[in-house]
Design a protein around this motif. Structure first.
Motif, PDB file in Angstrom:
ATOM      1  N   ALA A  72       0.831  -1.210   0.000  1.00 58.53           N
ATOM      2  CA  ALA A  72       0.000   0.000   0.000  1.00 58.53           C
ATOM      3  C   ALA A  72       0.865   1.259   0.000  1.00 58.53           C
ATOM      4  O   ALA A  72       0.593   2.210  -0.736  1.00 58.53           O
ATOM      5  CB  ALA A  72      -0.944  -0.011   1.199  1.00 58.53           C
ATOM      6  N   GLU A  73       1.918   1.233   0.816  1.00 56.48           N
ATOM      7  CA  GLU A  73       2.774   2.423   0.891  1.00 56.48           C
ATOM      8  C   GLU A  73       3.462   2.692  -0.440  1.00 56.48           C
ATOM      9  O   GLU A  73       3.768   3.835  -0.768  1.00 56.48           O
ATOM     10  CB  GLU A  73       3.813   2.263   1.999  1.00 56.48           C
ATOM     11  N   LYS A  90       2.032   2.114  -3.206  1.00 52.94           N
ATOM     12  CA  LYS A  90       0.950   2.338  -4.172  1.00 52.94           C
ATOM     13  C   LYS A  90       0.899   1.280  -5.272  1.00 52.94           C
ATOM     14  O   LYS A  90       0.624   1.588  -6.448  1.00 52.94           O
ATOM     15  CB  LYS A  90       1.063   3.742  -4.780  1.00 52.94           C
ATOM     16  N   VAL A  91       1.185   0.057  -4.897  1.00 55.60           N
ATOM     17  CA  VAL A  91       1.023  -1.051  -5.838  1.00 55.60           C
ATOM     18  C   VAL A  91      -0.456  -1.137  -6.192  1.00 55.60           C
ATOM     19  O   VAL A  91      -1.317  -1.006  -5.317  1.00 55.60           O
ATOM     20  CB  VAL A  91       1.527  -2.363  -5.200  1.00 55.60           C
ATOM     21  N   SER A  92      -0.765  -1.289  -7.479  1.00 57.36           N
ATOM     22  CA  SER A  92      -2.154  -1.239  -7.928  1.00 57.36           C
ATOM     23  C   SER A  92      -2.601  -2.587  -8.472  1.00 57.36           C
ATOM     24  O   SER A  92      -1.823  -3.522  -8.593  1.00 57.36           O
ATOM     25  CB  SER A  92      -2.313  -0.173  -9.006  1.00 57.36           C
ATOM     26  N   ARG A  93      -3.860  -2.652  -8.823  1.00 55.00           N
ATOM     27  CA  ARG A  93      -4.424  -3.878  -9.384  1.00 55.00           C
ATOM     28  C   ARG A  93      -3.807  -4.272 -10.723  1.00 55.00           C
ATOM     29  O   ARG A  93      -3.998  -5.385 -11.192  1.00 55.00           O
ATOM     30  CB  ARG A  93      -5.925  -3.698  -9.576  1.00 55.00           C
TER      31      ARG A  93
END
Lengths: 354, 354
Positions: free
Chosen positions: B89-90, B92-95
């Protein structure tokens, strides 16, 4: 009684019925036979309905376990999730057993995620006791817990085996929780059902609970059926959420989700008028119905601050986002929008109270 | 190069190829386009192969993130899982991004569970670097973390998008880890492939890695296809595991999983002979091949202690368990057995060394 059958990766019923709490033993035995039922609830809801649910389950000779957690969003954490897992394992809950999520969205999301991942998945039943949970979060299989950095970042798609909604439990809701639920209900009308929208403007939600819940659940069912894993049409359900969520985060969650969605719907409707996407009568109708339900329609923050909050939203992991924009009452469009264009949507708009 | 296509709830390839580590950028770009690749590995494996994998990914302009965890079973905890989620999350890993699980079973299980539940599921690629992970845990979509009370109690069924197995990475395995892997390989022969079983007795695994891995993965693929969610035939893969797991737990996990499975196979084969389910030649063949691979065939504990350990096994949540019992080399049967009958299976048997 209304029964709505949901056909996602699992097929299950949503039953809306006054007094269904007292039938839970029969329903669960009918679905799964004799097993252990683990009631997961919070310290607001359990004192109100725990005893009734326990009795209903014991009457059918189910073994009952109870786990009562502190109420509120703080319980939707990985730490509480770990506690739930430990509780299940220590009590030797097995793959034949069932979790009963008795409460609002927090309990439903947390208990659902626990069910999704304990022993790689056991069955669960949603028993929503708030309006928001009844019309939205209990149906569709989105389960989640929060991280410090953002809400709902951890979870899975995992459908319940039954949703048992007892409208009588909604009579104990506070005015604020009631109105927050109404915001999400109005959202359903605006995004896909003009007739329902005008009905809501005429007859208050609390005078037609069963019908309102059935309408929302049916709409959600249809959307989830087409897009269970949220890669397309399901994003329509985010109407009002882009700006709403930014406001919610900016307020450090002191403003309720439902209230922020109301403000978000008002803003996006007005913005759509300015962009020539819908007629002025649409934003007027939206503001009018929100006011009828004593919901806020203006933001405590300026357009500039909102745009900044959208940009730094911890939940946005991409340089684009999907805005859900009304074309008419009952018809919305998803517009993929680069982040840098967001300020253009609000430019010069009066979104905050003077 | 061997490619095995797995058709479970997701369709994906298992590619077994010397040097495939250097192709990972191309493979991942081919599947997902430009994205961020998050390498999750441990401090044993990363120093050996991390640099090569990073280079291979960067060559194709992928953004690379790296998370190196302490090696060993302790990392398969909810606490480490929470750390992984925070890291994702930190950053900003995305789908649209992908997790690359570079390591053995612990890393594969943990990273797989992280992929299954971050943002309700993102893609992941298994790059197994131990024999056990190559032939077993990297394929089939079982992801997991442990609780203090028992192993693998938390997890989900979630298939990878690709399994890239580089047999060259197996040359650095210690003798113990190699032999532990061989135990699971012998298990495949015993449960469903007599020809493979005798081949293993003639030609050592390390002289035919690609063929051996391909054979095991194909067998696992066929089983998983028929029973992805482990409610029937997939339990065949538990051959040797009932008594093996009890011994492993009793040793407080000081004995390796593979070694305990070897002992478990020897015990259940001998028990099957005594029950008249298979011929004596079967247990003799099992003991003989295990000895050939320098694997243990007798337990450090008596039959009585093993039965007690089975009964108190924290992973057994029911009054029955499914014993997987050989009828012949290459053919096994699942026998649902009440816990109280377990001692009868070992009664009077010599299972421990004098």
């Amino acid at each position: 009684m209304t029964i709505i059958n949901v056909a996602a990766s699992k097929v299950y019923d949503v039953i809306i019925k006054n007094g269904i709490l007292d039938d839970l033993g029969e329903r669960i035995t009918g679905l799964f036979g004799r097993c252990t039922a683990v009631i997961i609830s919070d310290d607001n809801v359990f004192p109100l309905y725990g005893e009734r649910v326990r009795k209903a389950l014991k009457k059918w000779d189910l073994k009952v376990l109870e786990l009562v957690l502190p109420n509120g969003e703080k319980s939707k954490s990985i730490a509480t999730y770990a506690e739930v897992m430990k509780f299940l394992a220590e009590n030797k809950v097995s793959r034949s057993d069932v979790i009963v999520a008795l409460g609002g969205g927090v309990i439903g999301d947390l208990a659902g995620f626990a069910a999704a991942t304990y022993l790689r998945g056991i069955k669960y039943v949603q028993v929503p006791t708030t309006l928001l949970a009844a019309v939205d979060s209990s149906v569709g299989g989105k389960t989640a817990v929060d991280l410090d950095i953002g809400k709902n970042l951890v979870g899975s798609f995992y459908q319940p085996s039954l949703v048992a909604c007892d409208p009588e439990t909604l009579t104990t809701l506070s005015s604020e929780v009631y109105r927050a639920g109404c915001a999400e209900i109005i959202k359903y009308g605006l995004l896909g059902n003009a007739e329902f929208f005008s009905e809501l403007a005429k007859v208050p939600v609390k005078e037609q609970y069963e019908k309102v819940i059935a309408t929302c659940v049916s709409m959600k069912r249809d959307i989830v059926k087409r897009d269970e894993f949220d890669t397309g049409k399901r994003q329509l359900l985010n109407l009002g959420h882009t700006f709403g969520h930014a406001i919610e985060a900016k307020s450090d969650f002191s403003l309720s989700h439902g209230f922020c969605v109301a403000i978000g719907m008002a803003i996006i409707s007005k913005a759509a008028v300015r962009k020539g996407i819908c007629d002025k009568s649409v934003s007027e109708a939206v503001v009018s119905i929100l006011k009828k339900y004593s919901l806020p329609t203006v933001s405590p923050y300026t357009a500039e601050i909102i745009c900044e909050a959208v940009g730094s939203d911890k939940k946005i992991f991409s340089s684009k986002l999907n805005l859900v924009v009304p074309e008419a009452v009952g018809k919305c469009r998803i517009i993929s929008t680069p982040l840098f264009e967001i300020p253009g949507w609000l430019e010069g708009m009066e979104v905050s109270a003077k």
